[in-house]
Scaffold this motif. Structure first.
Motif, mmCIF file in Angstrom:
data_model
loop_
_atom_site.group_PDB
_atom_site.id
_atom_site.type_symbol
_atom_site.label_atom_id
_atom_site.label_comp_id
_atom_site.label_asym_id
_atom_site.label_seq_id
_atom_site.Cartn_x
_atom_site.Cartn_y
_atom_site.Cartn_z
ATOM 1 N N ALA A 221 -75.661 52.869 65.507
ATOM 2 C CA ALA A 221 -75.259 53.989 64.657
ATOM 3 C C ALA A 221 -76.432 54.920 64.381
ATOM 4 C CB ALA A 221 -74.686 53.468 63.344
ATOM 5 N N ALA A 222 -77.655 54.359 64.392
ATOM 6 C CA ALA A 222 -78.862 55.135 64.129
ATOM 7 C C ALA A 222 -79.434 55.781 65.385
ATOM 8 C CB ALA A 222 -79.923 54.245 63.480
ATOM 9 N N GLY A 223 -78.797 55.566 66.529
ATOM 10 C CA GLY A 223 -79.232 56.194 67.763
ATOM 11 C C GLY A 223 -79.983 55.304 68.719
ATOM 12 N N GLY A 224 -80.080 54.007 68.415
ATOM 13 C CA GLY A 224 -80.761 53.058 69.292
ATOM 14 C C GLY A 224 -79.780 52.301 70.171
ATOM 15 N N MET A 225 -80.297 51.298 70.862
ATOM 16 C CA MET A 225 -79.446 50.508 71.763
ATOM 17 C C MET A 225 -80.061 49.139 71.973
ATOM 18 S SD MET A 225 -76.776 50.008 73.505
ATOM 19 C CE MET A 225 -75.974 51.615 73.417
ATOM 20 N N THR A 226 -79.201 48.162 72.231
ATOM 21 C CA THR A 226 -79.618 46.820 72.607
ATOM 22 C C THR A 226 -79.122 46.553 74.017
ATOM 23 O OG1 THR A 226 -79.487 46.085 70.312
ATOM 24 C CG2 THR A 226 -79.534 44.380 72.005
ATOM 25 N N ARG A 227 -80.048 46.209 74.909
ATOM 26 C CA ARG A 227 -79.699 46.019 76.320
ATOM 27 C C ARG A 227 -80.158 44.646 76.806
ATOM 28 N NH1 ARG A 227 -78.091 50.858 78.426
ATOM 29 N NH2 ARG A 227 -78.732 52.742 77.290
ATOM 30 N N THR A 228 -79.410 44.112 77.746
ATOM 31 C CA THR A 228 -79.824 42.891 78.418
ATOM 32 C C THR A 228 -80.965 43.224 79.371
ATOM 33 O OG1 THR A 228 -78.157 43.226 80.121
ATOM 34 C CG2 THR A 228 -77.521 41.898 78.215
ATOM 35 N N LEU A 229 -81.553 42.214 79.975
ATOM 36 C CA LEU A 229 -82.730 42.446 80.806
ATOM 37 C C LEU A 229 -82.421 43.193 82.094
ATOM 38 C CD1 LEU A 229 -84.812 39.192 80.332
ATOM 39 C CD2 LEU A 229 -84.679 41.242 78.916
ATOM 40 N N ASP A 230 -81.138 43.323 82.448
ATOM 41 C CA ASP A 230 -80.773 44.135 83.614
ATOM 42 C C ASP A 230 -80.421 45.567 83.218
ATOM 43 O OD1 ASP A 230 -78.359 43.756 82.380
ATOM 44 O OD2 ASP A 230 -77.394 42.751 84.079
ATOM 45 N N GLY A 231 -80.677 45.913 81.950
ATOM 46 C CA GLY A 231 -80.491 47.283 81.497
ATOM 47 C C GLY A 231 -79.105 47.630 81.001
ATOM 48 N N GLN A 232 -78.203 46.654 80.937
ATOM 49 C CA GLN A 232 -76.836 46.919 80.488
ATOM 50 C C GLN A 232 -76.711 46.708 78.977
ATOM 51 O OE1 GLN A 232 -74.455 48.161 82.627
ATOM 52 N NE2 GLN A 232 -76.287 48.247 83.933
ATOM 53 N N PRO A 233 -75.871 47.487 78.298
ATOM 54 C CA PRO A 233 -75.665 47.267 76.861
ATOM 55 C C PRO A 233 -75.201 45.835 76.583
ATOM 56 C CG PRO A 233 -74.729 49.369 77.522
ATOM 57 C CD PRO A 233 -75.117 48.659 78.798
ATOM 58 N N LEU A 234 -75.735 45.233 75.540
ATOM 59 C CA LEU A 234 -75.322 43.889 75.133
ATOM 60 C C LEU A 234 -73.874 43.949 74.660
ATOM 61 C CD1 LEU A 234 -76.139 40.924 74.559
ATOM 62 C CD2 LEU A 234 -76.798 41.684 72.257
ATOM 63 N N LEU A 235 -73.036 43.081 75.220
ATOM 64 C CA LEU A 235 -71.621 43.033 74.881
ATOM 65 C C LEU A 235 -71.313 41.840 73.992
ATOM 66 C CD1 LEU A 235 -70.011 43.942 78.333
ATOM 67 C CD2 LEU A 235 -70.357 45.451 76.356
ATOM 68 N N TYR A 236 -70.189 41.929 73.277
ATOM 69 C CA TYR A 236 -69.780 40.891 72.327
ATOM 70 C C TYR A 236 -68.381 40.383 72.658
ATOM 71 C CZ TYR A 236 -73.903 42.160 69.695
ATOM 72 O OH TYR A 236 -75.202 42.372 69.321
ATOM 73 N N GLY A 237 -68.092 39.189 72.172
ATOM 74 C CA GLY A 237 -66.842 38.528 72.517
ATOM 75 C C GLY A 237 -66.942 37.747 73.811
ATOM 76 N N LYS A 238 -68.159 37.299 74.134
ATOM 77 C CA LYS A 238 -68.389 36.587 75.410
ATOM 78 C C LYS A 238 -67.860 35.153 75.300
ATOM 79 C CE LYS A 238 -72.838 37.463 75.133
ATOM 80 N NZ LYS A 238 -72.838 38.381 73.961
ATOM 81 N N ARG A 239 -66.907 34.816 76.168
ATOM 82 C CA ARG A 239 -66.331 33.478 76.175
ATOM 83 C C ARG A 239 -66.216 32.989 77.613
ATOM 84 N NH1 ARG A 239 -61.514 33.532 71.682
ATOM 85 N NH2 ARG A 239 -62.143 31.361 71.504
ATOM 86 N N GLN A 240 -66.102 31.674 77.722
ATOM 87 C CA GLN A 240 -65.992 31.029 79.042
ATOM 88 C C GLN A 240 -67.131 31.468 79.963
ATOM 89 O OE1 GLN A 240 -61.986 31.998 80.303
ATOM 90 N NE2 GLN A 240 -61.099 30.352 79.041
ATOM 91 N N GLN A 241 -68.337 31.459 79.402
ATOM 92 C CA GLN A 241 -69.506 31.818 80.197
ATOM 93 C C GLN A 241 -69.886 30.647 81.101
ATOM 94 O OE1 GLN A 241 -72.390 34.601 78.113
ATOM 95 N NE2 GLN A 241 -71.790 33.342 76.369
ATOM 96 N N SER A 242 -70.196 30.958 82.336
ATOM 97 C CA SER A 242 -70.457 29.894 83.301
ATOM 98 C C SER A 242 -71.732 29.124 83.000
ATOM 99 C CB SER A 242 -70.538 30.485 84.716
ATOM 100 O OG SER A 242 -71.601 31.431 84.800
ATOM 101 N N ASP A 243 -72.716 29.788 82.351
ATOM 102 C CA ASP A 243 -74.012 29.146 82.147
ATOM 103 C C ASP A 243 -74.361 28.940 80.688
ATOM 104 O OD1 ASP A 243 -74.270 31.793 81.544
ATOM 105 O OD2 ASP A 243 -76.191 32.088 82.579
ATOM 106 N N ASP A 244 -73.389 29.164 79.776
ATOM 107 C CA ASP A 244 -73.698 28.986 78.360
ATOM 108 C C ASP A 244 -72.409 28.867 77.566
ATOM 109 O OD1 ASP A 244 -75.272 28.728 76.070
ATOM 110 O OD2 ASP A 244 -76.606 30.355 76.667
ATOM 111 N N GLU A 245 -72.534 28.559 76.276
ATOM 112 C CA GLU A 245 -71.368 28.372 75.435
ATOM 113 C C GLU A 245 -70.806 29.707 74.967
ATOM 114 O OE1 GLU A 245 -72.274 27.009 71.261
ATOM 115 O OE2 GLU A 245 -74.265 26.701 72.139
ATOM 116 N N ASP A 246 -69.612 29.658 74.383
ATOM 117 C CA ASP A 246 -68.983 30.863 73.861
ATOM 118 C C ASP A 246 -69.877 31.533 72.820
ATOM 119 O OD1 ASP A 246 -66.863 30.207 75.436
ATOM 120 O OD2 ASP A 246 -65.469 29.780 73.790
ATOM 121 N N PHE A 247 -69.936 32.861 72.865
ATOM 122 C CA PHE A 247 -70.632 33.708 71.899
ATOM 123 C C PHE A 247 -72.160 33.613 71.966
ATOM 124 C CE2 PHE A 247 -66.547 32.435 69.902
ATOM 125 C CZ PHE A 247 -65.910 33.658 70.006
ATOM 126 N N ALA A 248 -72.697 32.958 72.969
ATOM 127 C CA ALA A 248 -74.154 32.925 73.139
ATOM 128 C C ALA A 248 -74.618 34.209 73.812
ATOM 129 C CB ALA A 248 -74.579 31.719 73.968
#
Length: 276
Positions: A221-248
């Motif tokens: 909201a303040a004009g910044g951003m949170t990105r993963t190490l590949d440069g993509q915006p961090l997303l939420y609601g992550k479930r059934q991840q192949s290499d980690d638990e839900d919401f990690a």
């Protein structure tokens, strides 16, 4: 919605401070992380208020999730709640713990509040506007001012975790060259970027979505951003991840204008569990 978030965060913060001053036992969850009466009572206040006001929007809250209580469908909008982010800070009598409430819509944190009841710092954000709120001793809002991220200039002010550091974080900071290190706990790290008090927050340790969503909403909201190490915006609601638990969360870099980005060659896989 933001007004309700603010009211619930203040009520939960009052209860957290009651327990803080009275003292309480510290229990351990299945992942060995600490949990206290303050976590549980804060969550009860927030969930009761959200479910009364928005019965059709599902809630994902840290302590309920730890008990296996998670809504089956999160395809649209849902709330993410961390009733006491920085429980280790709370237990160790430090002041950086926060109450976090966020709305996530289609994977994006859109609305959020972060309240640090011990210091009185309170931040809120909704699309296009972030604010710092002034709170009095009666947990009432007495003022508010808009905040926005700053354009980064050398030396960068880097926000680091007070309780959790990693060799990857130290290497990242070294690679930035001369940098001022700002040590603070919990989701306040995002808010320091949002309020132009710091430039970049690298996180190469484990976090969960409820640790980051509210602060991330304020930062965006303040004009910044949170990105993963590949440069993509961090997303939420992550479930059934192949290499980690839900919401990690994977590792990420949060920044204001012109802040540093992810470092190539650094693994994005989370490490052992630790709060933000």
């Amino acid at each position: 919605m933001l007004e309700i978030f603010e009211r619930l965060a203040l009520a939960a913060g009052r209860e957290v401070m009651r327990v803080f001053h009275a003292g309480c036992a510290v229990d351990r969850k299945s992942d060995a992380s600490p949990v206290t009466e303050a976590d549980r009572e804060s969550e009860k206040i927030i969930l009761a208020g959200l479910r009364a006001a928005f019965p059709d929007i599902p809630c994902v809250a840290e302590e309920e999730a730890s008990a296996g209580i998670v809504p089956p469908d999160l395809d649209g909008a849902f709330f993410l709640i961390d009733p006491l982010d920085g429980t280790k800070e709370f237990v160790n009598r430090r002041t950086d713990f926060t109450v976090n409430i966020a709305l996530v819509r289609h994977g994006v944190p859109e609305v959020g509040v972060v309240f640090a009841p011990c210091s009185g710092r309170f931040f809120s954000g909704r699309p296009g506007r972030a604010e710092a709120l002034e709170i009095d001793g009666d947990y009432q809002v007495t003022g508010r001012r808009p905040i926005s991220v700053r354009t980064a200039v050398a030396p960068l002010a880097v926000v680091a975790s007070r309780s959790h550091n990693t060799p990857e974080t130290e290497a990242y900071i070294r690679d930035l060259g001369a940098a001022e290190i700002v040590s603070v706990g919990s989701s306040l790290k995002f808010c320091l970027l949002a309020s132009a008090e710091a430039d970049v927050y690298p996180r190469f340790g484990r976090t969960m979505e409820w640790d980051t969503a509210a602060g991330d909403a304020v930062l965006r909201a303040a004009g910044g951003m949170t990105r993963t190490l590949d440069g993509q915006p961090l997303l939420y609601g992550k479930r059934q991840q192949s290499d980690d638990e839900d919401f990690a969360n994977p590792h990420f870099i949060a920044s204001g204008k012109g802040g540093a980005s992810g470092k190539s060659g650094t693994s994005g896989k989370a490490g052992e569990a630790s709060p933000a």
